[in-house]
Design an enzyme around this catalytic site. Structure first.
Site, PDB file in Angstrom:
ATOM      1  N   SER A 109      -7.555   4.532   9.236  1.00 22.62           N
ATOM      2  CA  SER A 109      -8.272   4.447   7.969  1.00 22.62           C
ATOM      3  C   SER A 109      -7.558   3.508   7.002  1.00 22.62           C
ATOM      4  CB  SER A 109      -8.402   5.843   7.350  1.00 22.62           C
ATOM      5  OG  SER A 109      -8.977   5.777   6.064  1.00 22.62           O
TER       6      SER A 109
ATOM      7  N   LYS B  97      -8.543  -1.018   6.243  1.00 25.24           N
ATOM      8  CA  LYS B  97      -8.744  -1.612   4.913  1.00 25.24           C
ATOM      9  C   LYS B  97      -7.698  -2.686   4.624  1.00 25.24           C
ATOM     10  CE  LYS B  97      -8.933   2.508   2.804  1.00 25.24           C
ATOM     11  NZ  LYS B  97      -9.252   3.562   3.780  1.00 25.24           N
TER      12      LYS B  97
ATOM     13  N   ASP C 268     -15.278   3.272   7.925  1.00 26.55           N
ATOM     14  CA  ASP C 268     -14.245   4.122   7.343  1.00 26.55           C
ATOM     15  C   ASP C 268     -14.805   4.962   6.206  1.00 26.55           C
ATOM     16  OD1 ASP C 268     -11.397   4.957   6.979  1.00 26.55           O
ATOM     17  OD2 ASP C 268     -11.743   4.026   5.024  1.00 26.55           O
TER      18      ASP C 268
ATOM     19  N   ARG D 242     -14.596  13.465   7.431  1.00 25.97           N
ATOM     20  CA  ARG D 242     -13.321  14.152   7.685  1.00 25.97           C
ATOM     21  C   ARG D 242     -13.021  15.178   6.596  1.00 25.97           C
ATOM     22  NH1 ARG D 242      -9.343   9.522   7.757  1.00 25.97           N
ATOM     23  NH2 ARG D 242      -7.786  11.190   7.826  1.00 25.97           N
TER      24      ARG D 242
ATOM     25  N   HIS E 151       0.837  -1.201   0.000  1.00 28.35           N
ATOM     26  CA  HIS E 151       0.000   0.000   0.000  1.00 28.35           C
ATOM     27  C   HIS E 151       0.872   1.252   0.000  1.00 28.35           C
ATOM     28  CE1 HIS E 151      -3.364   2.696   0.844  1.00 28.35           C
ATOM     29  NE2 HIS E 151      -2.571   3.296   1.700  1.00 28.35           N
TER      30      HIS E 151
END
Length: 434
Positions: free
Chosen positions: A183, A187, A161, A168, A82
């Site tokens: 967050s 995931k 989320d 947000r 990621h």
């Protein structure tokens, strides 16, 4: 429990318990807790933060508000990669076929771009017919057969989320490290891979504009992963200038193709080799990072990664003729030249400004669901540390039907800073957190 009391508790910098965090998150998903109440709590977290236990509990609770993948059908160690986002970040597109060609299973869920950072899913859709809409069973079968599959993010995953992230953005509570860490990691944990590699970008083209924030974000995410039984490593990479030379969907695909043919930009190669080396470590191939870098480099230059890339695009429905003939990829109507009027060394290229300009000409989106133009973007002709002479072309703008072209050229030119003093090339790997 009472949400008002819990808001007051965090406002006074007190620690929330596991039961309190679960009550807040589950109550918000069900609608019992309202947007205005959650907004107040998020602002209190922005000001006062959360400790590592609170952040880990928040992450786990958000993960459990949606679908959690079971990847036990893949009978090898799975590693999820990621990136926290950046400008010109085509790393996933290059790295996945390299790792898959080394017999490392790569099941990746990628999102679409929003704002000045591009999305991997958008870039891959530059290929006609490329499909990322798979069930989990279909994706696992593909990974078992080809070692690679790219999916779009499931709408059923991490429901909390999705609601909190949107809120947000509307309440100026984006820039909180615990909220960002939870967050991302909720995931990643929901995807279900055995181990996690994080590319935490740092610089003017990333959330973490300085190394201290990048290290703190990396440490919190590594801590969350490890506490949830997932060995996690974070590599902090430099995003003080765009990665590589191309910014824009089809332009980044072209750069990725060229890279896999062995024509590699130095900064991209350094990032790819390092991330790949740590994936090999997590996959328990070898703990020798320098040896692993050599393995990655060999796999690029022997052509095996390129062949895997062709196979990948083909099995996911993409038009592989667009790989062999890049002129078939989406192409802008016009190319504008951005020239300099001075001599000197490039000391800075403002990544965020470049990303925002690509977004402005249609290469990105400002709200979810907005259509994007895959053909537009900017190609840099020089990088930080290069010497340029008066009249040199700094960049090329690929654009369609844009109004004030002279103003656009001026804006791109202003993203470059030039000095008489010699400037060093940027160091790409800033730290590794394990």
């Amino acid at each position: 429990m009472n949400i008002i009391q819990l808001i007051d508790k965090k406002k006074n910098n007190q620690i929330l318990t596991k039961e309190e965090i679960e009550y807040i998150i589950n109550g918000y998903v069900s609608g019992e807790i309202k947007d205005y109440q959650m907004s107040a709590l998020l602002m209190a977290i922005c000001f006062n933060g959360m400790n590592s236990d609170e952040t880990a509990i928040l992450t786990e609770t958000m993960k459990n508000t949606g679908e959690v993948f079971d990847l036990s059908g893949i009978n090898k160690i799975t590693v999820d990669k990621h990136s926290t986002g950046g400008v010109g970040d085509k790393v996933t597109i290059i790295l996945l076929p390299i790792m898959a060609s080394l017999n490392i299973p790569m099941l990746k869920m990628s999102g679409r771009g929003l704002g000045f950072t591009g999305g991997t899913a958008d870039k891959l859709e530059s290929f006609e017919g490329f499909n990322m809409d798979y069930t989990l069973d279909e994706a696992i079968k593909m990974v078992n057969k080809y070692n690679i599959c790219e999916m779009t993010q499931s709408n059923k995953m991490c429901l909390a989320d999705k609601k909190i992230y949107e809120l947000r953005g509307l309440t100026s509570t984006i820039d909180s490290i615990p909220l960002i860490a939870s967050s991302i990691m909720s995931k990643k944990l929901a995807v279900g891979c055995d181990k996690i590699l994080l590319d935490v970008t740092c610089g003017n083209g990333a959330f973490a504009s300085n190394i201290e924030d990048a290290r703190e974000l990396a440490k919190q995410m590594v801590d969350i992963g490890n506490k949830n039984g997932k060995e996690t490593i974070a590599v902090i990479t430099n995003m003080d200038e765009p990665l590589g030379k191309s910014i824009g969907n089809s332009l980044e695909i072209i750069e990725a193709i060229e890279f896999l043919k062995g024509r590699c930009e130095e900064d991209v190669l350094e990032v790819i080799k390092t991330l790949g080396a740590y994936i090999l470590k997590l996959a328990e191939v070898s703990d020798d990072i320098e040896k692993n870098k050599e393995i990655i480099e060999e796999q690029i230059f022997n052509g095996k990664a390129y062949q895997k890339f062709i196979q990948w695009i083909q099995v996911q429905g993409g038009n592989i003729n667009q790989i062999e003939d890049i002129s078939l990829l989406p192409k802008a109507k016009e190319i504008l030249f951005v020239t300099t009027n001075e001599n000197g060394y490039i000391s800075k290229i403002n990544s965020k400004a470049i990303g925002e300009l690509v977004n402005k000409i249609g290469g990105g989106r400002n709200r979810k669901g907005e259509e994007i133009d895959h053909s537009v973007g900017i190609i840099l002709n020089y990088k930080v540390g290069d010497y340029v002479e008066n009249g040199a072309t700094l960049a090329y703008i690929h654009v369609n039907d844009y109004g004030n072209k002279e103003e656009l050229i001026k804006e791109v030119r202003s993203a470059f800073e030039i000095t008489e003093n010699k400037t060093e090339k940027m160091k790409m790997i800033l730290d590794v957190i394990m």
